[in-house]
Design an enzyme around this catalytic site. Structure first.
Site, mmCIF file in Angstrom:
data_model
loop_
_atom_site.group_PDB
_atom_site.id
_atom_site.type_symbol
_atom_site.label_atom_id
_atom_site.label_comp_id
_atom_site.label_asym_id
_atom_site.label_seq_id
_atom_site.Cartn_x
_atom_site.Cartn_y
_atom_site.Cartn_z
ATOM 1 N N CYS A 116 0.815 -1.230 0.000
ATOM 2 C CA CYS A 116 0.000 0.000 0.000
ATOM 3 C C CYS A 116 0.840 1.267 0.000
ATOM 4 O O CYS A 116 0.305 2.356 -0.193
ATOM 5 C CB CYS A 116 -0.949 -0.010 1.185
ATOM 6 S SG CYS A 116 -1.892 -1.530 1.262
ATOM 7 N N HIS A 240 -2.942 6.626 3.277
ATOM 8 C CA HIS A 240 -3.414 5.344 2.739
ATOM 9 C C HIS A 240 -4.814 5.077 3.288
ATOM 10 O O HIS A 240 -5.072 5.267 4.479
ATOM 11 C CB HIS A 240 -2.446 4.229 3.128
ATOM 12 C CG HIS A 240 -2.965 2.871 2.812
ATOM 13 N ND1 HIS A 240 -3.587 2.582 1.612
ATOM 14 C CD2 HIS A 240 -2.978 1.712 3.533
ATOM 15 C CE1 HIS A 240 -3.951 1.310 1.617
ATOM 16 N NE2 HIS A 240 -3.597 0.766 2.773
ATOM 17 N N ASN A 270 -10.135 -0.572 0.777
ATOM 18 C CA ASN A 270 -8.680 -0.493 0.718
ATOM 19 C C ASN A 270 -8.214 -1.035 -0.635
ATOM 20 O O ASN A 270 -8.285 -2.235 -0.869
ATOM 21 C CB ASN A 270 -8.087 -1.304 1.878
ATOM 22 C CG ASN A 270 -6.565 -1.298 1.880
ATOM 23 O OD1 ASN A 270 -5.934 -0.921 0.899
ATOM 24 N ND2 ASN A 270 -5.990 -1.732 2.982
HETATM 25 N N1 ACO Z 1 -17.847 -8.382 11.408
HETATM 26 C C1 ACO Z 1 -18.311 -8.530 12.683
HETATM 27 N N2 ACO Z 1 -17.509 -8.819 13.717
HETATM 28 C C2 ACO Z 1 -16.188 -8.967 13.474
HETATM 29 C C3 ACO Z 1 -15.660 -8.833 12.183
HETATM 30 C C4 ACO Z 1 -16.539 -8.533 11.128
HETATM 31 N N3 ACO Z 1 -16.127 -8.366 9.851
HETATM 32 N N4 ACO Z 1 -14.325 -9.024 12.234
HETATM 33 C C5 ACO Z 1 -14.031 -9.281 13.518
HETATM 34 N N5 ACO Z 1 -15.158 -9.247 14.266
HETATM 35 C C6 ACO Z 1 -15.306 -9.444 15.713
HETATM 36 C C7 ACO Z 1 -14.129 -10.191 16.296
HETATM 37 O O1 ACO Z 1 -14.327 -11.582 16.223
HETATM 38 C C8 ACO Z 1 -14.144 -9.694 17.722
HETATM 39 O O2 ACO Z 1 -15.122 -10.374 18.448
HETATM 40 P P1 ACO Z 1 -14.869 -10.792 19.979
HETATM 41 O O3 ACO Z 1 -14.705 -9.490 20.710
HETATM 42 O O4 ACO Z 1 -16.105 -11.539 20.331
HETATM 43 O O5 ACO Z 1 -13.629 -11.613 19.964
HETATM 44 C C9 ACO Z 1 -14.602 -8.244 17.592
HETATM 45 O O6 ACO Z 1 -15.301 -8.168 16.345
HETATM 46 C C10 ACO Z 1 -13.468 -7.244 17.603
HETATM 47 O O7 ACO Z 1 -12.505 -7.690 16.666
HETATM 48 P P2 ACO Z 1 -11.152 -6.928 16.485
HETATM 49 O O8 ACO Z 1 -10.246 -7.707 15.586
HETATM 50 O O9 ACO Z 1 -10.639 -6.504 17.821
HETATM 51 O O10 ACO Z 1 -11.645 -5.624 15.724
HETATM 52 P P3 ACO Z 1 -10.840 -4.329 15.419
HETATM 53 O O11 ACO Z 1 -11.475 -3.169 16.045
HETATM 54 O O12 ACO Z 1 -9.365 -4.511 15.612
HETATM 55 O O13 ACO Z 1 -11.071 -4.167 13.841
HETATM 56 C C11 ACO Z 1 -9.955 -4.490 11.771
HETATM 57 C C12 ACO Z 1 -10.607 -5.172 12.955
HETATM 58 C C13 ACO Z 1 -10.994 -3.645 11.063
HETATM 59 C C14 ACO Z 1 -9.417 -5.541 10.818
HETATM 60 C C15 ACO Z 1 -8.816 -3.560 12.276
HETATM 61 O O14 ACO Z 1 -7.988 -4.289 13.175
HETATM 62 C C16 ACO Z 1 -7.962 -3.012 11.174
HETATM 63 O O15 ACO Z 1 -8.421 -2.237 10.352
HETATM 64 N N6 ACO Z 1 -6.653 -3.363 11.168
HETATM 65 C C17 ACO Z 1 -5.752 -2.851 10.150
HETATM 66 C C18 ACO Z 1 -5.923 -3.634 8.894
HETATM 67 C C19 ACO Z 1 -5.259 -2.984 7.720
HETATM 68 O O16 ACO Z 1 -5.146 -1.771 7.643
HETATM 69 N N7 ACO Z 1 -4.824 -3.807 6.762
HETATM 70 C C20 ACO Z 1 -4.329 -3.348 5.523
HETATM 71 C C21 ACO Z 1 -2.887 -2.954 5.555
HETATM 72 S S1 ACO Z 1 -2.395 -2.295 4.060
HETATM 73 C C22 ACO Z 1 -1.886 -3.514 2.965
HETATM 74 O O17 ACO Z 1 -0.705 -3.729 2.777
HETATM 75 C C23 ACO Z 1 -2.897 -4.286 2.192
#
Ligand code: ACO
Length: 323
Positions: A116, A240, A270
């Protein structure tokens, strides 16, 4: 990272273009196949819908052609094509070679994979080529992440999508637009975000989130330091487009009000290498940048990479394009 030496030949962006596949996948569509909800996705990421489909070559040709048309540059006079992509259509040849042919370019062409951060890596690389004598460069950022996304995995399927953005960079007499830049990578973090050849993206979302904020802030701070400017002077930050909460946290730490951030992820998801040029083009099309404004581009991605650049939009006012 080194600072820009004095009297280096500068460059300015003279045209831009974007491409998104026509198929739109909303959060409500994802609710049909995944254990997720529109509410959760919007609250945790800011994303409402994304575009999926197309090929890296097809989207690149579309955005590249628009950028060339806008700049008025004859494709045959482009000196190099830099295509930032994590998702080439084939292993060999590079997708840039096919894009070069389709656009009628007669120049060197290469793919660049910095995930990215790729577009900013490509833009800095293009400035280097201009410093070495090139006059016109086409820089494209394109990704077709839908092809490497496991649509049954709610951790990743809600985030990734397809798109492309391009700019034409032209050499100028006098000072150009690039005031400071930074490129970074930390291979020891590669396990948190990867896709093996033929496989899907695997991601430790929490760890990526935590690191993303830190490395964006570090990189942006270095670029602003090299540019000799402060966060107060940044008129527009183009981050990004991964997650609105990451953008908010990075802006908070940099001391830049979120209102000064360009965001399109609500409608694009993304798109990796395409995300910064898509957001930049949207801001430019909506007249959010005026001649002389300072613009901060800052990306992060798998690697984990980070990249940033401070641009003075349009370069210095007496910087005519070199013919
Ligand atoms: N829908 C509903 N619930 C979900 C989902 C979903 N899609 N995904 C996870 N959950 C649940 C989890 O199971 C968890 O449940 P629990 O509390 O019962 O265990 C709860 O929601 C919280 O999950 P978290 O993983 O803590 O959620 P978080 O707030 O961290 O958000 C996310 C997850 C959106 C993936 C976030 O961590 C994020 O954006 N991380 C960065 C990812 C990123 O930017 N990646 C791209 C990098 S760039 C590249 O090179 C491609």
């Amino acid at each position: 990272m080194p600072t820009i030496p004095p009297n280096v030949r500068g460059a300015v962006i003279t045209g831009w273009g974007t491409a998104l596949p026509p198929k739109v996948l909303t959060n409500h569509d994802l609710e049909q196949t995944l254990d997720t909800s529109d509410h959760w996705i919007v609250e945790r990421t800011g994303i409402r819908e994304r575009h999926v489909g197309g090929t890296t070559v097809g989207l690149s040709v579309e955005s590249g052609r628009k950028a060339l048309d806008m700049s008025g540059v004859d494709p045959a006079t482009i000196d190099a094509l830099v295509l930032a992509t994590t998702t080439p259509d084939r292993t060999v040849p590079a997708s840039s070679a096919t894009v070069q042919k389709e656009l009628g370019l007669r120049c060197g062409a290469f793919d660049l994979n910095a995930a990215c951060s790729g577009f900013v890596y490509g833009l800095v690389q293009a400035h280097g080529l201009i410093a070495m004598g090139a006059k016109k460069i086409l820089v494209i950022g394109t990704d077709t992440l839908a092809r490497i996304t496991d649509w049954d995995d709610r951790n990743t399927a809600i985030l990734f999508a397809d798109g492309s953005g391009a700019v034409v960079l032209e050499a100028v007499e006098g000072e150009g637009q690039l005031l400071g830049w930074d490129l970074d990578a930390d291979g020891s973090a590669e396990r948190f975000l990867y896709s093996d050849i033929g496989g899907f993206i695997h991601m430790d979302g929490k760890e990526v989130f935590r690191r993303a904020v830190r490395i964006m802030v570090d990189s942006a701070t270095k670029s602003m330091g090299h540019a000799g400017c402060t966060a107060d002077e940044i008129k527009l930050v183009v981050p990004h487009q991964a997650n609105l909460r990451i953008i908010q946290a990075a802006c908070d730490r940099l001391g830049i009000p979120i209102e000064r951030a360009a965001t399109v992820l609500q409608h694009t998801g993304n798109t990796s290498s395409a995300s910064i040029p898509l957001a930049l083009a949207d801001a430019l099309d909506n007249s959010r940048v005026q001649q002389g404004d300072l613009v901060l581009l800052v990306g992060f991605g798998a690697g984990m990479t980070a990249a940033s650049a401070v641009l003075r939009w349009g370069g210095s006012t007496d910087a005519p394009v070199m013919m």
